[in-house]
Design an enzyme around this catalytic site. Sequence first.
Site, PDB file in Angstrom:
ATOM      1  N   GLU A  92       0.675  -1.254   0.027  1.00 58.64           N
ATOM      2  CA  GLU A  92      -0.116  -0.140   0.130  1.00 58.64           C
ATOM      3  C   GLU A  92       0.857   1.102  -0.008  1.00 58.64           C
ATOM      4  O   GLU A  92       2.069   1.404   0.315  1.00 58.64           O
ATOM      5  CB  GLU A  92      -0.870  -0.008   1.198  1.00 58.64           C
ATOM      6  CG  GLU A  92      -2.269  -0.639   1.176  1.00 58.64           C
ATOM      7  CD  GLU A  92      -3.198  -0.535   2.070  1.00 58.64           C
ATOM      8  OE1 GLU A  92      -4.401  -0.807   1.587  1.00 58.64           O
ATOM      9  OE2 GLU A  92      -3.096  -0.067   3.193  1.00 58.64           O
ATOM     10  N   CYS A 105       3.404   8.609   0.737  1.00 59.58           N
ATOM     11  CA  CYS A 105       4.096   7.802   1.653  1.00 59.58           C
ATOM     12  C   CYS A 105       4.473   6.548   1.222  1.00 59.58           C
ATOM     13  O   CYS A 105       3.707   5.685   0.805  1.00 59.58           O
ATOM     14  CB  CYS A 105       3.010   7.749   2.624  1.00 59.58           C
ATOM     15  SG  CYS A 105       3.575   6.706   4.255  1.00 59.58           S
ATOM     16  N   CYS A 112       7.457  -6.318   7.390  1.00 56.10           N
ATOM     17  CA  CYS A 112       8.289  -5.796   8.132  1.00 56.10           C
ATOM     18  C   CYS A 112       9.196  -6.659   9.186  1.00 56.10           C
ATOM     19  O   CYS A 112       8.440  -7.290   9.972  1.00 56.10           O
ATOM     20  CB  CYS A 112       8.081  -4.423   8.914  1.00 56.10           C
ATOM     21  SG  CYS A 112       9.141  -3.442   9.816  1.00 56.10           S
ATOM     22  N   CYS A 116       7.136  -4.311  15.603  1.00 56.07           N
ATOM     23  CA  CYS A 116       6.505  -3.497  16.530  1.00 56.07           C
ATOM     24  C   CYS A 116       5.168  -3.962  16.910  1.00 56.07           C
ATOM     25  O   CYS A 116       4.539  -4.072  15.883  1.00 56.07           O
ATOM     26  CB  CYS A 116       6.693  -2.080  16.065  1.00 56.07           C
ATOM     27  SG  CYS A 116       8.168  -1.207  15.660  1.00 56.07           S
ATOM     28  N   CYS A 119       2.090  -2.471  15.489  1.00 56.62           N
ATOM     29  CA  CYS A 119       1.976  -1.730  13.998  1.00 56.62           C
ATOM     30  C   CYS A 119       1.269  -3.210  13.294  1.00 56.62           C
ATOM     31  O   CYS A 119       1.701  -4.431  13.345  1.00 56.62           O
ATOM     32  CB  CYS A 119       3.300  -1.785  13.477  1.00 56.62           C
ATOM     33  SG  CYS A 119       3.535  -1.695  11.732  1.00 56.62           S
ATOM     34  N   CYS A 335      -2.626   6.668  10.825  1.00 55.20           N
ATOM     35  CA  CYS A 335      -1.882   5.971  12.014  1.00 55.20           C
ATOM     36  C   CYS A 335      -1.811   4.672  12.058  1.00 55.20           C
ATOM     37  O   CYS A 335      -2.460   4.057  13.158  1.00 55.20           O
ATOM     38  CB  CYS A 335      -2.178   6.779  13.001  1.00 55.20           C
ATOM     39  SG  CYS A 335      -0.930   6.721  14.405  1.00 55.20           S
TER      40      CYS A 335
END
Length: 367
Positions: A92, A105, A112, A116, A119, A335
């Site tokens: 995305e 962005c 990833c 985290c 996330c 966010c």
Amino acid sequence: MKPDLKGMTRGELERYMASIGEAPYRGRQIAEWLYRHGAASFDEMTTLSKALRGRLADEAKIGNIVPLSETADPGGGARKYLFRLEDGETIETVFIRLAHSRSVCLSSQVGCPAGCAFCATGAMGFRRNLSAGEIVDQFLKVRASLPGDARPTHAVFMGMGEPLLNIDEVQNAIRILLSPEGPGLGPRRVTVSTCGIIPGIRRLAGAGLRVELAVSLIASDEEVRGSIFPLAREYPLAEVVAAAGEYAASVGRPVTFEYLLLKGLNDSREDAGRLARLLRGVRCKVNLILYNPAGTGGFEPSGEPRAAEFAKWLIPARVAVTVRRSKGARIGAACGQLRAGHDPAGGRVGTCMEGRAGPPGGETDAE
């Protein structure tokens, strides 16, 4: 396997053309067609001879990411894109419009490795790195989808993945974004965001690209930070801040520290005091991020009143503090919220954008 010309810098394209017995200046022409004009095929490169276009089609390729969906925020401030990569993976990308900037962005990885806990992308695990071509193509596809007066002015590496764990491809993508043959962005209009990968920060400084740096600190207490950020032991807070300070000195501008406020976890007066002491003497700005629940880990947002209090508690640090409010919540693009449907393997696709899709330390992105 045919070499992919999209993702090569002008210098690499010139060397490639020389290697196949063609004039090196043809590489500059190809760079202009790819990155300034957004050419998707060699046939579009009309300044090249028909014979050369045919040869390139036989011997090389132009990589292409495919738009699958595009969702606009009814308020007009955000637009998110789902792209399919050539191997079937999906990523995305988000476009954010602010008062004085229009940012793309960019994702740098599929999934990833940082993991985290707050996330959505971290919950995916890590699939693979993106190539420089796949990174740049996100910018090109978003740019092509917008009218001229809405074309992007900034690029921010704040999408899926940890950019500094894919440093080689990210640096090449930045070189293309900065190049006069391409988008021609200024270094201050490109931001790399990291969770604190110290070797990557130092390599970025050494590359001389002089782009903006944003560092997510996550918490000011090492124990708390380690409970939600698996790489905390490898990259301790004090060392991360020191490396960021070195970067600020190398570019002659402040770095931005990002701090995601999580209710009852890292938003106390004591947390703010530790953060103020940690940042004392470092040339920096602070972005306080208002967390939008992303369906991972049961975290809750601290809320506006606590964010305002936390900002006041940072006064002893004598740094500029901004409370950032994310656009795109209504389309799941704010966010940490991004979940782009299902990939071919049946997994969810998300983005670890911590509400940071504007140039750091400047205007807020409040709706």
